[in-house]
Design a protein around this motif. Structure first.
Motif, PDB file in Angstrom:
ATOM      1  N   LYS A  75      47.320  87.858 -11.896  1.00 31.76           N
ATOM      2  CA  LYS A  75      47.266  89.094 -11.107  1.00 31.76           C
ATOM      3  C   LYS A  75      46.311  88.917  -9.930  1.00 31.76           C
ATOM      4  O   LYS A  75      46.631  89.261  -8.792  1.00 31.76           O
ATOM      5  N   ALA A 148      46.126  98.175  -6.659  1.00 33.69           N
ATOM      6  CA  ALA A 148      47.234  98.572  -7.538  1.00 33.69           C
ATOM      7  C   ALA A 148      47.235  97.756  -8.835  1.00 33.69           C
ATOM      8  O   ALA A 148      47.308  98.313  -9.931  1.00 33.69           O
ATOM      9  N   ASN A 151      44.120  98.442 -10.949  1.00 36.19           N
ATOM     10  CA  ASN A 151      43.837  99.856 -11.207  1.00 36.19           C
ATOM     11  C   ASN A 151      42.433 100.241 -10.718  1.00 36.19           C
ATOM     12  O   ASN A 151      41.701 100.965 -11.395  1.00 36.19           O
ATOM     13  N   PRO A 153      39.624 102.159  -9.024  1.00 31.94           N
ATOM     14  CA  PRO A 153      39.524 103.585  -8.680  1.00 31.94           C
ATOM     15  C   PRO A 153      39.160 103.807  -7.209  1.00 31.94           C
ATOM     16  O   PRO A 153      38.634 102.902  -6.548  1.00 31.94           O
TER      17      PRO A 153
END
Ligand SMILES: Cc1cc2nc3c(=O)[nH]c(=O)nc-3n(C[C@H](O)[C@H](O)[C@H](O)COP(=O)(O)O)c2cc1C
Length: 201
Positions: A75, A148, A151, A153
């Motif tokens: 990722k 994305a 995640n 914030p």
């Protein structure tokens, strides 16, 4: 003393004695796949922890993945621009370094957050160098994709991705990167950026 940086020559020569970690550090691209111990990883973040920061806010936040966590590692690697991904995805440790953009105590914007993250990253990097590790920071990544996929914030902003691992032979790199790997580091001389006077008219 000229006031514009554009015309200064660069030099590979050290003008004064340096800590060995500062003198030898280099942003290399050839990584061995040798994993880092948990102790080494802990030691890197501990170095960051003790960096100075405005109001001792410590606005740095790190998301890391080792090659033993392939899903998370991939990722992070997938956020890199291709020119970075080609070599950095081999690094056994990838870190997304980000800041909390507001002060915890009053919610006001922390204008020093990125400055402080830079200091923490420098501490982390020197600790890594002392451990025989190479750190390569990269601004070349897709922030929105990182937000994305991880995640992240709204209160946080990713700033750089760092590739970390033991160095390997430059021979493992594509030809165009081999040369850069072997090149001596160079810098503007102190004359270009140190004043002991007011700026000239
Ligand atoms: C904020 C920041 C962003 C950087 N982005 C990249 C990058 O996207 N790709 C890359 O190959 N190097 C990147 N670098 C590494 C610099 O190119 C490198 O530090 C500089 O050329 C000096 O070389 P040295 O670190 O070996 O002394 C970045 C460094 C910093 C501090």
């Amino acid at each position: 003393m000229p006031t514009l940086m554009t015309t200064f020559p660069k030099s590979t020569v050290k003008e004064a004695e340096l800590l060995p970690e500062i003198a030898t550090r280099k942003s290399l691209r050839a990584y061995s796949t040798q994993p880092l111990t948990n102790g080494a990883i802990k030691s890197l973040f501990e170095a960051a922890r003790w960096a100075p920061s405005s109001s001792n806010e410590q606005p740095w936040v790190y998301v890391y993945a080792t090659a033993e966590q392939p899903e998370l590692h991939k990722k992070i690697a997938s956020t890199l621009v291709e020119a970075n991904a080609v070599w950095a995805k081999r690094a056994p440790l990838l870190i997304v370094a980000m800041v909390r953009t507001a002060f915890i105590r009053n919610g006001k914007p922390n204008v020093s957050a990125k400055y402080d993250l830079g200091a923490a990253n420098a501490f982390l990097t020197l600790q890594a160098t002392q451990l025989g590790l190479n750190v390569h920071q990269m601004g070349g990544f897709e922030k929105e994709k990182a937000i994305a996929l991880l995640n992240i914030p709204e209160t946080h902003e990713p700033v750089v991705v760092m590739a970390i691992g033991y160095p390997d032979s430059p021979e493992i790199l594509p030809d165009n990167l081999k040369e850069r790997e072997l090149a001596l580091r160079e810098r503007y001389t102190q004359e270009a950026f140190v004043l002991n006077d007011v700026f000239p008219e």
